[in-house]
Design a protein around this motif. Structure first.
Motif, PDB file in Angstrom:
ATOM      1  N   VAL A   1       0.854  -1.187   0.000  1.00  0.00           N
ATOM      2  CA  VAL A   1       0.000   0.000   0.000  1.00  0.00           C
ATOM      3  C   VAL A   1       0.895   1.244   0.000  1.00  0.00           C
ATOM      4  CG1 VAL A   1      -1.734   1.283   1.305  1.00  0.00           C
ATOM      5  CG2 VAL A   1      -1.839  -1.210   1.209  1.00  0.00           C
ATOM      6  N   PRO A   2       0.693   2.180  -0.929  1.00  0.00           N
ATOM      7  CA  PRO A   2       1.565   3.356  -1.006  1.00  0.00           C
ATOM      8  C   PRO A   2       1.725   4.099   0.317  1.00  0.00           C
ATOM      9  CG  PRO A   2       0.198   3.235  -2.959  1.00  0.00           C
ATOM     10  CD  PRO A   2      -0.282   2.154  -2.042  1.00  0.00           C
ATOM     11  N   ASP A   3       0.645   4.203   1.093  1.00  0.00           N
ATOM     12  CA  ASP A   3       0.742   4.903   2.375  1.00  0.00           C
ATOM     13  C   ASP A   3       1.692   4.180   3.320  1.00  0.00           C
ATOM     14  OD1 ASP A   3      -0.285   6.975   4.335  1.00  0.00           O
ATOM     15  OD2 ASP A   3      -0.871   5.146   5.384  1.00  0.00           O
ATOM     16  N   SER A   4       1.665   2.852   3.310  1.00  0.00           N
ATOM     17  CA  SER A   4       2.569   2.079   4.172  1.00  0.00           C
ATOM     18  C   SER A   4       4.020   2.278   3.747  1.00  0.00           C
ATOM     19  CB  SER A   4       2.209   0.592   4.112  1.00  0.00           C
ATOM     20  OG  SER A   4       0.889   0.378   4.554  1.00  0.00           O
ATOM     21  N   LEU A   5       4.244   2.326   2.442  1.00  0.00           N
ATOM     22  CA  LEU A   5       5.596   2.559   1.935  1.00  0.00           C
ATOM     23  C   LEU A   5       6.103   3.925   2.381  1.00  0.00           C
ATOM     24  CD1 LEU A   5       8.002   1.800   0.100  1.00  0.00           C
ATOM     25  CD2 LEU A   5       6.742   2.843  -1.803  1.00  0.00           C
TER      26      LEU A   5
ATOM     27  N   ALA B   1      13.428  -5.173  11.100  1.00  0.00           N
ATOM     28  CA  ALA B   1      12.598  -4.099  11.648  1.00  0.00           C
ATOM     29  C   ALA B   1      11.641  -3.549  10.595  1.00  0.00           C
ATOM     30  CB  ALA B   1      13.488  -2.983  12.192  1.00  0.00           C
ATOM     31  N   VAL B   2      12.110  -3.460   9.347  1.00  0.00           N
ATOM     32  CA  VAL B   2      11.238  -3.012   8.254  1.00  0.00           C
ATOM     33  C   VAL B   2      10.089  -3.998   8.072  1.00  0.00           C
ATOM     34  CG1 VAL B   2      11.101  -2.742   5.739  1.00  0.00           C
ATOM     35  CG2 VAL B   2      12.947  -1.636   7.007  1.00  0.00           C
ATOM     36  N   ALA B   3      10.407  -5.291   8.092  1.00  0.00           N
ATOM     37  CA  ALA B   3       9.371  -6.318   7.943  1.00  0.00           C
ATOM     38  C   ALA B   3       8.340  -6.207   9.064  1.00  0.00           C
ATOM     39  CB  ALA B   3      10.011  -7.704   7.939  1.00  0.00           C
ATOM     40  N   GLU B   4       8.818  -5.962  10.268  1.00  0.00           N
ATOM     41  CA  GLU B   4       7.900  -5.826  11.407  1.00  0.00           C
ATOM     42  C   GLU B   4       7.028  -4.584  11.253  1.00  0.00           C
ATOM     43  OE1 GLU B   4       8.067  -5.501  16.313  1.00  0.00           O
ATOM     44  OE2 GLU B   4       9.894  -5.874  15.151  1.00  0.00           O
TER      45      GLU B   4
ATOM     46  N   TYR C   1       1.461  -2.423   9.519  1.00  0.00           N
ATOM     47  CA  TYR C   1       0.573  -1.703   8.605  1.00  0.00           C
ATOM     48  C   TYR C   1      -0.326  -2.667   7.833  1.00  0.00           C
ATOM     49  CZ  TYR C   1       3.741   2.252   9.395  1.00  0.00           C
ATOM     50  OH  TYR C   1       4.495   3.247   9.967  1.00  0.00           O
ATOM     51  N   SER C   2      -0.382  -3.917   8.281  1.00  0.00           N
ATOM     52  CA  SER C   2      -1.257  -4.959   7.711  1.00  0.00           C
ATOM     53  C   SER C   2      -0.822  -5.440   6.336  1.00  0.00           C
ATOM     54  CB  SER C   2      -2.719  -4.466   7.651  1.00  0.00           C
ATOM     55  OG  SER C   2      -3.179  -4.144   8.946  1.00  0.00           O
TER      56      SER C   2
ATOM     57  N   TRP D   1       3.453 -12.270   1.812  1.00  0.00           N
ATOM     58  CA  TRP D   1       4.126 -12.295   0.516  1.00  0.00           C
ATOM     59  C   TRP D   1       4.575 -10.900   0.097  1.00  0.00           C
ATOM     60  CZ3 TRP D   1       2.381  -9.467  -3.605  1.00  0.00           C
ATOM     61  CH2 TRP D   1       1.040  -9.074  -3.624  1.00  0.00           C
ATOM     62  N   GLN D   2       3.800  -9.872   0.482  1.00  0.00           N
ATOM     63  CA  GLN D   2       4.216  -8.503   0.183  1.00  0.00           C
ATOM     64  C   GLN D   2       5.475  -8.147   0.967  1.00  0.00           C
ATOM     65  OE1 GLN D   2       0.376  -6.776   1.324  1.00  0.00           O
ATOM     66  NE2 GLN D   2       0.146  -5.978  -0.760  1.00  0.00           N
ATOM     67  N   ILE D   3       5.479  -8.506   2.243  1.00  0.00           N
ATOM     68  CA  ILE D   3       6.633  -8.214   3.097  1.00  0.00           C
ATOM     69  C   ILE D   3       7.881  -8.888   2.546  1.00  0.00           C
ATOM     70  CG2 ILE D   3       7.600  -8.551   5.406  1.00  0.00           C
ATOM     71  CD1 ILE D   3       4.709  -8.333   6.485  1.00  0.00           C
ATOM     72  N   GLU D   4       7.731 -10.134   2.115  1.00  0.00           N
ATOM     73  CA  GLU D   4       8.876 -10.877   1.584  1.00  0.00           C
ATOM     74  C   GLU D   4       9.440 -10.209   0.333  1.00  0.00           C
ATOM     75  OE1 GLU D   4       9.936 -15.362  -0.131  1.00  0.00           O
ATOM     76  OE2 GLU D   4       7.955 -14.933   0.709  1.00  0.00           O
ATOM     77  N   LEU D   5       8.552  -9.702  -0.514  1.00  0.00           N
ATOM     78  CA  LEU D   5       8.996  -9.092  -1.764  1.00  0.00           C
ATOM     79  C   LEU D   5       9.632  -7.716  -1.565  1.00  0.00           C
ATOM     80  CD1 LEU D   5       6.107  -9.918  -4.282  1.00  0.00           C
ATOM     81  CD2 LEU D   5       8.460 -10.734  -4.396  1.00  0.00           C
TER      82      LEU D   5
END
Length: 234
Positions: free
Chosen positions: A157-161, A180-183, A188-189, A193-197
């Protein structure tokens, strides 16, 4: 494959997209738009129909502008119409009464409150380092999206980025930063698979943003022995 089970994140303050909202004056009426919109959405979801088939946006604006206090006044309001106008009139009046009882501080403002980062165009002035992070991330995310065959906004999600890049974790040790970035993304929900990428991309952008760009070469100093019209070959 990644899109299986994908559910877009609900848009924050979706009621602000109500057609004609620009004509509404005052926070009380804005609160009425919000309450009527949300109630209409609940009814539409329960009936499995589009919200506009209950009452159109124009009816919401009309009722929020007039702020009637009883059913008769509501149904007499010019512009308040639709299949569900009379059928759900008791619910419309109920939410309007709730809005009327709210304190001023509880009502929405014309501009939505946000605890998020500023608009990207302001980053360079407010935080040049964050602006560099964002620039690096945008380029890398575009490449990743092309490789995955996905729209960029489906990767994260752009806002999360933007939130992650504006206030990244404090550590700069690569492995700890990635964790820490992954956490943070999970908070931010973002989906696994998004977190991994995107975690490697965002981690790299944070580290790259900390690197000061090289200063432009200085202009050569003029030779004091040469006048403005002198030929250096003389």
């Amino acid at each position: 494959e990644h899109l299986r089970g994908f559910e877009p994140t609900p848009r924050v303050d979706a009621w602000r997209r109500t057609s004609g909202l620009h004509r509404v004056r005052g926070r009380r009426s804005l609160g009425a738009v919000k309450a009527l919109w949300e109630t209409r959405d609940q009814i539409a979801e329960a009936r499995d129909v589009t919200p506009s088939r209950i009452i159109p946006d124009a009816a919401i604006i009309a009722a929020a502008t007039a702020l009637p206090t009883d059913r008769a006044g509501l149904l007499a309001t010019k512009g308040f119409h639709g299949r569900g106008a009379e059928r759900y009139s008791s619910r419309w009046i109920s939410v309007l009464s709730e809005v009327a009882a709210l304190e001023e501080s509880e009502l929405p403002t014309r501009t939505p409150r946000t605890d998020g980062p500023p608009m990207p165009r302001a980053w360079a002035e407010k935080d040049p380092v964050a602006a560099r992070r964002l620039a690096h991330a945008r380029d890398a995310m575009a490449t990743l999206a092309e490789e995955q065959g996905l729209p960029v906004e489906n990767l994260v999600v752009p806002d999360s980025l933007r939130r992650t890049l504006w206030t990244p974790p404090s550590t700069r040790e690569p492995e700890a930063l990635a964790a820490a970035v992954a956490e943070q993304l999970a908070g931010y929900s973002a989906r696994p698979w998004q977190i991994e990428l995107v975690t490697p991309v965002i981690t790299a952008a944070i580290l790259a943003g900390d690197v000061e760009p090289p200063a432009p070469p200085a202009a050569p100093e003029p030779d004091p022995d040469l006048g403005p019209d002198a030929d250096p070959e003389d």
